[in-house]
Enzyme design. Structure first.
Site, PDB file in Angstrom:
ATOM      1  N   CYS A  85       0.832  -1.212   0.000  1.00 47.81           N
ATOM      2  CA  CYS A  85       0.000   0.000   0.000  1.00 47.81           C
ATOM      3  C   CYS A  85       0.860   1.253   0.000  1.00 47.81           C
ATOM      4  CB  CYS A  85      -0.940   0.005   1.198  1.00 47.81           C
ATOM      5  SG  CYS A  85      -1.794  -1.557   1.372  1.00 47.81           S
ATOM      6  N   CYS A 208     -13.006  -0.497   7.824  1.00 44.35           N
ATOM      7  CA  CYS A 208     -12.109  -0.885   6.740  1.00 44.35           C
ATOM      8  C   CYS A 208     -12.144   0.144   5.620  1.00 44.35           C
ATOM      9  CB  CYS A 208     -12.518  -2.238   6.166  1.00 44.35           C
ATOM     10  SG  CYS A 208     -12.660  -3.530   7.423  1.00 44.35           S
ATOM     11  N   SER A 209     -10.972   0.407   5.025  1.00 43.99           N
ATOM     12  CA  SER A 209     -10.924   1.293   3.872  1.00 43.99           C
ATOM     13  C   SER A 209     -11.615   0.615   2.693  1.00 43.99           C
ATOM     14  CB  SER A 209      -9.482   1.640   3.530  1.00 43.99           C
ATOM     15  OG  SER A 209      -8.716   0.460   3.370  1.00 43.99           O
ATOM     16  N   HIS A 334      -9.339   3.669  -1.353  1.00 48.28           N
ATOM     17  CA  HIS A 334      -7.963   3.181  -1.236  1.00 48.28           C
ATOM     18  C   HIS A 334      -7.581   2.321  -2.438  1.00 48.28           C
ATOM     19  CE1 HIS A 334      -4.240   1.856   0.394  1.00 48.28           C
ATOM     20  NE2 HIS A 334      -4.651   0.848   1.128  1.00 48.28           N
TER      21      HIS A 334
END
Lengths: 386, 69
Positions: A85, A208-209, A334
């Site tokens: 990420c 959560c993204s 994301h």
């Protein structure tokens, strides 16, 4: 070493775009950044592209020249960077080195991910590849599971509550609801977060993204040339990259991210600043607990107090240190490889005073923290307004 | 024979599983501190355990350690 400046920023909206392919997203972001920097693609001397898993998500390798030629670059070095990420954060760090060292004068750093063409279980499987597949991955760890185990331990050691985790999601959605480029532009309530679909206890879907498509880009040049390209440039005061174990079970204490602490300490030293002098920050809230721990590791609050700090309003717009005014990964989305450079774009918007309804009052110095995996890579960047 | 028993350092119950383990969900995953300084392992727990609980090694299945409270 030369000082470096960001003279152009470009983003696509983040979201689920079934009609768009990876390359068209990346090219759009690059073109936006070049336009902002008043740079012609033929002037660009190198292209650094952050992407986590294009080969798995869309079956395409060799992504940097694939995007670069479509963006109009001519024969220049085009290279893809992969650090989970933190892929585009790492691309930015290496691009910055090349300009600081005097190798190039005009460099484009991009980030892209196209995730939504896969099913949710397949996405979970691809993302799990950012962890240790022979150990935790084989045992059945997803990324939510790794961060859920981090959250459980933080709650156990410091008394962090389920409501404090939820406060991060509530705040970031409130910010993202005002961001026209955000994936999920809606506010959520504490009750919704707590009652959300369980993903990996204690995390619900709202911790959560988002799984998103999107692309980002910046143009960097030596500081001495910056005003010629764009009078509203941002000076790079510091950028640092650090690493740690990929496997969570190899770390002695999972309630902190040693790579984040180290990257932050080095960046503050490089910039000659303390955490108190940072006006706003974009922190890597891949999960609500990650923002809480990063706020501790970067010195915005003391160890173990990240939960109460988030719940106090100190990190909201108008608070002591506004965190994730963009909506963060939580609400903005994301698209993994695009996130690091996207954070820089969001910081630059604030430094320029262009953040609209989300604009913070004091916006001279901003910090971005981009995390890879469960903490094995961290990139911290500090930018200053021109 | 060194023991593989230990104490739960942290745990979670996974509801949203990766594709290859979808049939197992929900399942409990934990990091276990192995007795006698034997390091840590990420493993499955067959019956629900909490942080601090002692757990006993049951068996290996396809390279994954399973524990029981």
């Amino acid at each position: 070493m030369r000082s470096v400046a960001v003279v152009g920023i470009g983003k696509t909206p983040f979201g689920a775009f079934p009609d768009r392919d990876l390359r068209s997203l990346a090219v759009e972001a690059v073109e936006n950044a070049l336009r902002d920097a008043t740079v012609d693609p033929k002037q660009v001397e190198a292209f650094y592209l952050g992407n986590f898993a294009g080969p798995s998500f869309v079956g395409q390798n060799h992504l940097a020249p694939y995007v670069g030629m479509a963006a109009g670059f001519e024969g220049i070095p085009c290279t893809r960077f992969e650090d989970a990420c933190a892929s585009s954060g790492a691309a930015f760090f290496h691009a910055w080195q090349s300009v600081a060292a005097g190798v190039y004068d005009i460099v484009v750093v991009g980030g892209v991910e196209k995730m939504t063409s896969q099913t949710t279980p397949k996405v979970a499987e691809i993302l799990a590849g950012a962890g240790d597949m022979a150990g935790e991955g084989r045992a059945g760890a997803t990324f939510p599971a790794l961060f859920a185990m981090i959250a459980r331990r933080h709650m156990h050691q410091f008394g962090t509550t389920r409501e404090q985790l939820a406060a991060v999601a509530v705040k970031n959605h409130a910010n993202g609801a005002k961001n026209p480029l955000a994936h999920m532009r809606k506010i959520v309530t504490m009750q919704q977060v707590l009652a959300g679909k369980p993903i990996s206890d204690p995390l619900t879907v709202y911790d959560c993204s988002l799984v998103s498509d999107g692309a980002t880009a910046v143009v960097i040049v030596p500081l001495e040339h910056a005003a010629r390209f764009n009078p509203r440039f941002a000076k790079v005061l510091a950028v640092t990259q650090t690493s740690d174990h990929v496997a969570l079970d190899h770390k002695s204490d999972i309630t902190l991210f040693p790579a984040v602490k180290a990257a932050g300490e080095k960046a503050y030293k490089m910039a000659g600043l303390s955490p108190k002098q940072i006006d706003l920050a974009e922190l890597h809230d891949c999960f609500t607990i990650a923002e809480i721990i990063a706020s501790e590791d970067l010195g915005f609050t003391t160890k173990g107090q990240g939960g109460p700090f988030a719940a106090s309003g100190a990190t909201a717009i108008g608070g002591q240190i506004p965190i994730n005014t963009s909506g963060g990964l939580k609400s903005k989305g994301h698209p993994v490889g695009a996130t690091g450079v996207g954070q820089l774009c969001d910081i630059v918007m604030q430094l320029r005073g262009d953040a609209g309804e989300r604009q913070v009052a004091k916006h001279n110095i901003g910090l971005a923290q981009n995390l890879g995996g469960s903490g094995a890579t961290c990139v911290v960047t500090i930018l200053e307004a021109s | 024979m060194p023991t593989r028993d230990g104490v739960v350092y942290t745990e979670t119950v996974v509801h949203a599983a990766p594709e290859q383990y979808a049939a197992d969900a929900p399942y409990q995953l934990a990091i276990i501190d192995i007795d006698g300084g034997g390091g840590r392992i990420t493993a499955r727990i067959l019956n629900r355990a909490q942080i601090g609980d002692r757990v006993r090694f049951v068996e290996d299945r396809n390279g994954v350690a399973y524990y029981s409270k």
